[in-house]
Design a protein around this motif. Structure first.
Motif, short mmCIF file in Angstrom:
data_model
loop_
_atom_site.label_atom_id
_atom_site.label_comp_id
_atom_site.label_asym_id
_atom_site.label_seq_id
_atom_site.Cartn_x
_atom_site.Cartn_y
_atom_site.Cartn_z
N PHE A 150 42.23 47.48 32.37
CA PHE A 150 40.89 46.88 32.36
C PHE A 150 40.35 46.97 33.78
O PHE A 150 41.06 47.38 34.70
CB PHE A 150 40.93 45.44 31.84
CG PHE A 150 42.05 44.62 32.39
CD1 PHE A 150 41.95 43.99 33.62
CD2 PHE A 150 43.25 44.48 31.68
CE1 PHE A 150 43.00 43.24 34.13
CE2 PHE A 150 44.31 43.73 32.19
CZ PHE A 150 44.18 43.11 33.41
N HIS A 151 39.10 46.56 33.97
CA HIS A 151 38.46 46.85 35.25
C HIS A 151 38.78 45.86 36.37
O HIS A 151 39.17 46.26 37.47
CB HIS A 151 36.94 46.93 35.05
CG HIS A 151 36.22 47.44 36.25
ND1 HIS A 151 36.49 48.68 36.81
CD2 HIS A 151 35.24 46.89 37.03
CE1 HIS A 151 35.71 48.87 37.86
NE2 HIS A 151 34.95 47.80 38.02
N VAL A 152 38.63 44.58 36.11
CA VAL A 152 38.75 43.59 37.20
C VAL A 152 40.22 43.15 37.34
O VAL A 152 40.79 42.59 36.40
CB VAL A 152 37.85 42.36 36.91
CG1 VAL A 152 37.94 41.38 38.07
CG2 VAL A 152 36.41 42.80 36.71
N GLY A 190 40.93 48.43 38.23
CA GLY A 190 40.12 49.12 39.26
C GLY A 190 39.32 48.09 40.04
O GLY A 190 39.84 47.09 40.49
N HIS A 191 38.00 48.35 40.20
CA HIS A 191 37.02 47.42 40.76
C HIS A 191 37.14 47.27 42.27
O HIS A 191 36.16 47.41 42.98
CB HIS A 191 37.15 46.07 40.07
CG HIS A 191 35.92 45.22 40.16
ND1 HIS A 191 34.64 45.74 40.16
CD2 HIS A 191 35.78 43.86 40.25
CE1 HIS A 191 33.77 44.73 40.24
NE2 HIS A 191 34.43 43.59 40.31
N VAL A 192 38.32 46.94 42.78
CA VAL A 192 38.52 46.85 44.24
C VAL A 192 38.75 48.27 44.76
O VAL A 192 39.64 48.97 44.26
CB VAL A 192 39.73 45.96 44.57
CG1 VAL A 192 39.98 45.95 46.08
CG2 VAL A 192 39.50 44.54 44.07
N GLY A 202 33.42 49.34 33.38
CA GLY A 202 33.34 48.48 34.56
C GLY A 202 31.96 47.88 34.68
O GLY A 202 31.09 48.10 33.83
N ASN A 203 31.72 47.16 35.76
CA ASN A 203 30.41 46.53 35.95
C ASN A 203 29.29 47.57 36.10
O ASN A 203 28.15 47.32 35.71
CB ASN A 203 30.43 45.60 37.17
CG ASN A 203 31.01 46.26 38.40
OD1 ASN A 203 32.12 46.81 38.34
ND2 ASN A 203 30.32 46.22 39.50
N HIS A 204 29.61 48.75 36.63
CA HIS A 204 28.55 49.76 36.82
C HIS A 204 28.14 50.43 35.51
O HIS A 204 27.21 51.22 35.51
CB HIS A 204 29.00 50.81 37.84
CG HIS A 204 29.00 50.27 39.24
ND1 HIS A 204 27.90 50.33 40.06
CD2 HIS A 204 29.96 49.62 39.94
CE1 HIS A 204 28.18 49.74 41.22
NE2 HIS A 204 29.43 49.32 41.17
N GLU A 205 28.84 50.13 34.43
CA GLU A 205 28.44 50.66 33.13
C GLU A 205 27.46 49.73 32.41
O GLU A 205 26.88 50.10 31.40
CB GLU A 205 29.68 50.87 32.22
CG GLU A 205 30.40 52.18 32.44
CD GLU A 205 31.12 52.27 33.76
OE1 GLU A 205 30.64 53.05 34.62
OE2 GLU A 205 32.12 51.58 33.96
N GLY A 234 40.29 54.95 39.16
CA GLY A 234 39.12 54.19 38.75
C GLY A 234 38.01 54.30 39.77
O GLY A 234 38.18 54.90 40.85
N ASP A 235 36.83 53.77 39.43
CA ASP A 235 35.72 53.69 40.38
C ASP A 235 35.42 55.04 41.01
O ASP A 235 35.36 55.18 42.22
CB ASP A 235 36.03 52.64 41.45
CG ASP A 235 36.30 51.27 40.83
OD1 ASP A 235 37.35 51.12 40.17
OD2 ASP A 235 35.48 50.37 40.97
N LEU A 236 35.22 56.03 40.15
CA LEU A 236 35.13 57.42 40.63
C LEU A 236 33.83 57.70 41.38
O LEU A 236 33.84 58.17 42.52
CB LEU A 236 35.24 58.38 39.45
CG LEU A 236 36.62 59.00 39.17
CD1 LEU A 236 36.52 59.96 38.00
CD2 LEU A 236 37.17 59.71 40.39
N GLY A 257 37.48 51.96 34.48
CA GLY A 257 36.14 51.45 34.69
C GLY A 257 35.43 51.91 35.94
O GLY A 257 36.05 52.28 36.93
N ASP A 258 34.09 51.88 35.88
CA ASP A 258 33.17 52.38 36.91
C ASP A 258 33.27 53.90 37.02
O ASP A 258 34.02 54.45 37.82
CB ASP A 258 33.41 51.71 38.27
CG ASP A 258 32.81 50.31 38.31
OD1 ASP A 258 32.20 49.89 37.30
OD2 ASP A 258 32.97 49.64 39.34
N LEU A 259 32.45 54.55 36.19
CA LEU A 259 32.51 56.02 36.09
C LEU A 259 31.49 56.67 37.03
O LEU A 259 31.84 57.19 38.08
CB LEU A 259 32.25 56.45 34.64
CG LEU A 259 33.35 56.26 33.60
CD1 LEU A 259 33.60 54.80 33.27
CD2 LEU A 259 33.04 57.02 32.33
FE FE2 Z 1 33.59 47.62 39.65
#
Ligand code: FE2
Length: 438
Positions: free
Chosen positions: A288-290, A325-327, A205-208, A145-147, A172-174
């Motif tokens: 999921f992301h968080v 992901g996320h962290v 993720g949040n960056h999307e 994740g978080d690439l 999440g967070d591509l």
């Molecule tokens: Fe994130």
């Protein structure tokens, strides 16, 4: 420098190395990659990626600068010999001053399992090839994740490319485009060598989000570019869906859309989980992301609200593994539910360590919680092989000076093989009924 001083410094270095050897020295963030402009025809396919699209079907997605380029794919089982042709759909979007290219989505199939197909997008070179997943176990997922798109991202992608995987899962967070829309394009081209060859299944993720109040809706770019099989799985939103591959049912959930008991996501999830046939798919995975179980200082307790609502549902349904992901670090939990060790709870894994520009999340809460089995703030990726209906092998590979090093691993037994599922059917029923009786 005197000889004595040199010897003293050497001795100090040896001692320092011995001490540092006890713990991996974490690398700093790497800069965002440069993407030199390369001339190409406006109708040439860019940012090609494939995803699963229902039983025996896959979606081919790509972008062209040419707005009149056709949305069709030709494909076949031999190079240069395309016996099949399919027409699809296209879309585009505007984001402030940015105008996207033409974004094509074409679903091909029915396809044979475990088969290599050669394909062309819009009749243009080059010819790509993809491999479909197997019909039955074993099946292998790669996960990161978080690439983002830094030097560390490239290192992670190189390692994933060496792994013999069937499906890539990205919780999440591509692109880390963060409103700069051209970064979506560069990210699409960065991952194309891998994502055009194996299905990439992503959630947001949040960056999307890229939401601007009163000006731009959220997830405009993400939804246009990374179309997932939500309609195929009965969902009304690209932000949550499910898919099945070999003997694994995967629910991809949305941390950034409504998830309360009266939300569409919750209703869809109840329906989706109640349809899972554990004879056919003995493994049940959620992503999921968080993260809900996180002992890092970063994003601490951010997932609490979603966890309070959805954890009982996932527990009752007998979810085996949760991937988040996320962290920007790695953490593997033991089987856990409601904050306590539980042999019938899922194994939670946080793997937001793909390599983005924000760097690693170094600080952990001490003491390490009882549920936390392994944690480390390093970039890397995970591999999850579902060997048979009862056993899966998880491994985490740290990007160690650009070499993948297996740094954590664990065998995971399915809940079906441990007798946890029988009672859970009744619990699931209670959870399903409870919201309607209040
Ligand atoms: Fe994130």
């Amino acid at each position: 420098m005197g000889q004595e001083l040199k010897l003293l410094l050497s001795a100090c270095l040896v001692i320092t190395s011995a001490v540092a050897g006890a713990e991996y020295v974490r690398p700093p963030p790497r800069r965002t990659l440069d993407f030199p402009w390369s001339p190409r025809r406006p109708s040439s396919p860019q940012q090609v990626h494939v995803s699963l699209a229902g039983k025996k079907h896959m979606r081919i997605s790509w972008v062209t600068d040419d707005k009149s380029a056709p949305s069709h794919v030709t494909y076949g089982k031999s190079p240069g010999r395309h016996d099949f042709a399919v027409e699809g759909l296209s879309t585009s979007y505007s984001y402030l001053l940015y105008k996207s290219g033409k974004i094509h989505h074409v679903v091909i199939g029915p396809l044979e399992y475990d088969m290599v197909y050669f394909y062309k997008c819009g009749g243009e070179d080059p010819e790509f090839q993809l491999k479909t997943p197997p019909a039955e176990l074993p099946v292998t997922f790669s996960i990161a994740g978080d690439l983002g798109q830094t030097g560390w991202t490239k290192s992670t992608l190189d390692h994933i490319n060496k792994c013999d995987y069937d499906v890539h899962l990205l919780p999440g967070d591509l692109a880390y485009a963060d409103y700069m829309q051209h970064w979506w394009d560069t990210f699409g081209n960065l991952v194309q060598p891998l994502a055009s060859a194996r299905p990439w299944m992503v959630t947001e993720g949040n960056h999307e989000q890229e939401f601007i109040p009163l000006v731009m809706d959220g997830f405009v770019s993400y939804n246009a570019r990374w179309k997932m099989p939500y309609k195929e799985s009965g969902s009304s939103s690209n932000l949550y869906y499910s898919f099945e591959v070999a003997g694994v049912h995967v629910v991809m959930l949305g941390s950034y859309t409504d998830f309360d008991m009266y939300s569409n996501q919750y209703r869809w999830l109840m329906k989706d989980l109640s349809k899972v046939n554990r004879q056919k798919t003995p493994w049940l995975v959620a992503s999921f992301h968080v993260p809900w179980y996180n002992s890092n200082f970063a994003h601490q307790r951010e997932g609490e609200e979603m966890m309070a609502t959805l954890e009982p549902l996932l527990y009752a349904a007998g979810v085996d593994i949760v991937l988040a992901g996320h962290v920007h670090a790695y953490e593997r939990a033991k089987r856990v539910y409601n904050g306590k060790l539980d042999p019938c709870g899922p194994v939670h894994i946080t793997i937001g360590d793909g390599g983005n520009r924000e760097g690693l999340a170094h600080r952990y809460h001490d003491p390490q919680p009882e549920w936390s089995a392994f944690r480390e703030a390093s970039f890397g990726h995970g591999e999850l092989e579902f060997v048979n209906s009862s056993h899966a092998f998880w491994s985490w590979h740290r990007n160690d000076d650009d070499e993948p090093m297996r740094s954590d691993h664990a065998w995971i037994s399915s809940l079906g093989s441990s007798g946890c599922l029988a009672g859970k059917r009744r619990e699931l029923w209670k959870v399903l009924v409870a919201p309607r009786s209040t």
